[in-house]
Design an enzyme around this catalytic site. Structure first.
Site, PDB file in Angstrom:
ATOM      1  N   ASN A   9       0.874  -1.184   0.000  1.00  0.00           N
ATOM      2  CA  ASN A   9       0.000   0.000   0.000  1.00  0.00           C
ATOM      3  C   ASN A   9       0.910   1.233   0.000  1.00  0.00           C
ATOM      4  O   ASN A   9       1.482   1.569   1.026  1.00  0.00           O
ATOM      5  CB  ASN A   9      -0.885  -0.035   1.257  1.00  0.00           C
ATOM      6  N   LYS A  11       0.171   4.245  -0.294  1.00  0.00           N
ATOM      7  CA  LYS A  11      -0.466   5.446   0.295  1.00  0.00           C
ATOM      8  C   LYS A  11      -0.217   6.663  -0.610  1.00  0.00           C
ATOM      9  O   LYS A  11      -0.121   6.504  -1.815  1.00  0.00           O
ATOM     10  CB  LYS A  11       0.034   5.671   1.724  1.00  0.00           C
ATOM     11  N   HIS A  98      -9.269   0.842   5.161  1.00  0.00           N
ATOM     12  CA  HIS A  98      -7.990   1.078   5.842  1.00  0.00           C
ATOM     13  C   HIS A  98      -8.245   2.029   7.014  1.00  0.00           C
ATOM     14  O   HIS A  98      -9.081   2.930   6.921  1.00  0.00           O
ATOM     15  CB  HIS A  98      -6.983   1.676   4.853  1.00  0.00           C
ATOM     16  N   GLU A 100      -6.747   4.513   8.028  1.00  0.00           N
ATOM     17  CA  GLU A 100      -6.607   5.943   7.695  1.00  0.00           C
ATOM     18  C   GLU A 100      -7.869   6.456   7.018  1.00  0.00           C
ATOM     19  O   GLU A 100      -8.262   7.604   7.218  1.00  0.00           O
ATOM     20  CB  GLU A 100      -5.358   6.153   6.812  1.00  0.00           C
ATOM     21  N   GLU A 170      -5.058  -5.266  10.767  1.00  0.00           N
ATOM     22  CA  GLU A 170      -4.050  -4.227  10.955  1.00  0.00           C
ATOM     23  C   GLU A 170      -4.297  -3.501  12.276  1.00  0.00           C
ATOM     24  O   GLU A 170      -5.128  -2.582  12.328  1.00  0.00           O
ATOM     25  CB  GLU A 170      -4.122  -3.214   9.816  1.00  0.00           C
ATOM     26  N   GLY A 176       2.590   2.172  10.734  1.00  0.00           N
ATOM     27  CA  GLY A 176       3.484   3.318  10.546  1.00  0.00           C
ATOM     28  C   GLY A 176       4.200   3.749  11.814  1.00  0.00           C
ATOM     29  O   GLY A 176       4.815   4.811  11.854  1.00  0.00           O
ATOM     30  N   SER A 216       3.765  -2.191  10.394  1.00  0.00           N
ATOM     31  CA  SER A 216       5.225  -2.186  10.536  1.00  0.00           C
ATOM     32  C   SER A 216       5.867  -3.531  10.197  1.00  0.00           C
ATOM     33  O   SER A 216       6.842  -3.931  10.830  1.00  0.00           O
ATOM     34  CB  SER A 216       5.623  -1.719  11.940  1.00  0.00           C
TER      35      SER A 216
HETATM   36  C1  PEP Z   1      -0.658   0.025   6.230  1.00  0.00           C
HETATM   37  O1  PEP Z   1      -0.845   1.220   6.152  1.00  0.00           O
HETATM   38  O2  PEP Z   1      -1.467  -0.756   5.736  1.00  0.00           O
HETATM   39  C2  PEP Z   1       0.543  -0.434   6.926  1.00  0.00           C
HETATM   40  C3  PEP Z   1       0.578  -1.667   7.327  1.00  0.00           C
HETATM   41  O3  PEP Z   1       1.547   0.495   7.106  1.00  0.00           O
HETATM   42  P1  PEP Z   1       3.013   0.206   7.699  1.00  0.00           P
HETATM   43  O4  PEP Z   1       3.507  -1.048   7.079  1.00  0.00           O
HETATM   44  O5  PEP Z   1       3.809   1.414   7.284  1.00  0.00           O
HETATM   45  O6  PEP Z   1       2.860   0.088   9.186  1.00  0.00           O
END
Ligand code: PEP
Length: 253
Positions: A9, A11, A98, A100, A170, A176, A216
């Site tokens: 992703n 973003k 997601h 966000e 998630e 992040g 992460s």
């Molecule tokens: C995400 O936004 O789906 C995600 C898992 O981000 P990150 O890997 O940066 O934590």
């Protein structure tokens, strides 16, 4: 047997030139061969890059996804992008819900239900995200929160249609932040989600659903996370922006 998937992703990162370069780098590494050729590789660049990136990737080996879609198919929805438009530029999967999108853009179950249905009606693959925030985990409400997110949206589907969904767990506190869930925490939640599915649709369906971990995940911790029996891959944010790092995660299988 369910499929392992690693999905990137991107973003709101990369300009068009950078995005095309990244896609070409990933494409070249995938073309060289991956450890487990059955692992699905998905990339979700920004909307503006999709058409151009579709021209530079091998569509048999890399699946193009979008990070979002509109709730409606067409019409007066200024600034939105519909699944029909996405499909016309080669998109085959759509990330939905997601955290966000839920927290910054107010996406609630009703919104997600509309998007889910429209994605499925257009024969595209939804990657449905769920996960608790830190306060919910600290209050031991994480199972309840994830159960409600899944039940209130996904469980409206018939078993036949539900089988087409990919779920991404998630934990929001891990996205992040550099704070990965432990492989035990991921496994515990993935097993819980699979049990919910088994109770609703039966164990055959539950065993067939791909459940990704996101938060992460990077090349250095992917092997440990993916070694757990119910973790079928990852939804990757930051680490998907560097081709070698992303491929390190793909090759963790
Ligand atoms: C995400 O936004 O789906 C995600 C898992 O981000 P990150 O890997 O940066 O934590």
């Amino acid at each position: 047997m369910r499929k392992n998937i690693v999905a990137g992703n991107w973003k709101m990162n990369t300009n068009l030139e950078e995005g095309i370069l990244l896609a070409k780098e990933i494409n070249a590494l995938v073309a060289k061969g991956i450890n487990d050729p059955k692992t699905g590789v998905i990339i979700a660049p920004p909307f503006t890059h999709l058409h151009a990136i579709n021209q530079v990737i091998d569509n048999d080996k890399i699946c193009l996804a979008s990070q979002n879609c509109a709730t409606d198919e067409k019409g007066a929805f200024t600034g939105e992008v519909s699944v029909k438009i996405l499909k016309s530029v080669g998109v085959k999967a759509v990330i939905l819900g997601h955290s966000e999108r839920r927290s910054y853009y107010g996406e609630v179950n009703e919104t997600l239900l509309k998007k889910l249905n429209i994605v499925l009606e257009n024969e595209m693959k939804p990657i449905f995200c769920c996960g608790e925030v830190l306060a919910e985990r600290e209050a031991s409400k994480h199972f309840k929160v994830v159960k409600e997110q899944i039940e209130n949206v996904l469980f409206s589907l018939s078993a036949e249609v539900f089988k087409k969904v990919v779920i991404a767990y998630e934990p929001v506190w891990a996205i992040g932040t550099g704070k990965t869930a432990s492989s035990e925490q991921a496994q515990e939640m993935h097993a819980f989600i699979r049990t919910l599915i088994a109770e609703k649709y039966g164990s055959e369906v539950a065993l067939d659903i791909t459940i990704l971990y996101g938060g992460s995940c990077k090349a250095s911790n992917a092997k440990e996370l993916f070694s757990k029996p119910d973790v079928d891959g990852g939804l990757i944010g930051g680490a998907s922006l560097v081709a070698d790092e992303f491929m390190g995660i793909v090759n963790a299988f």
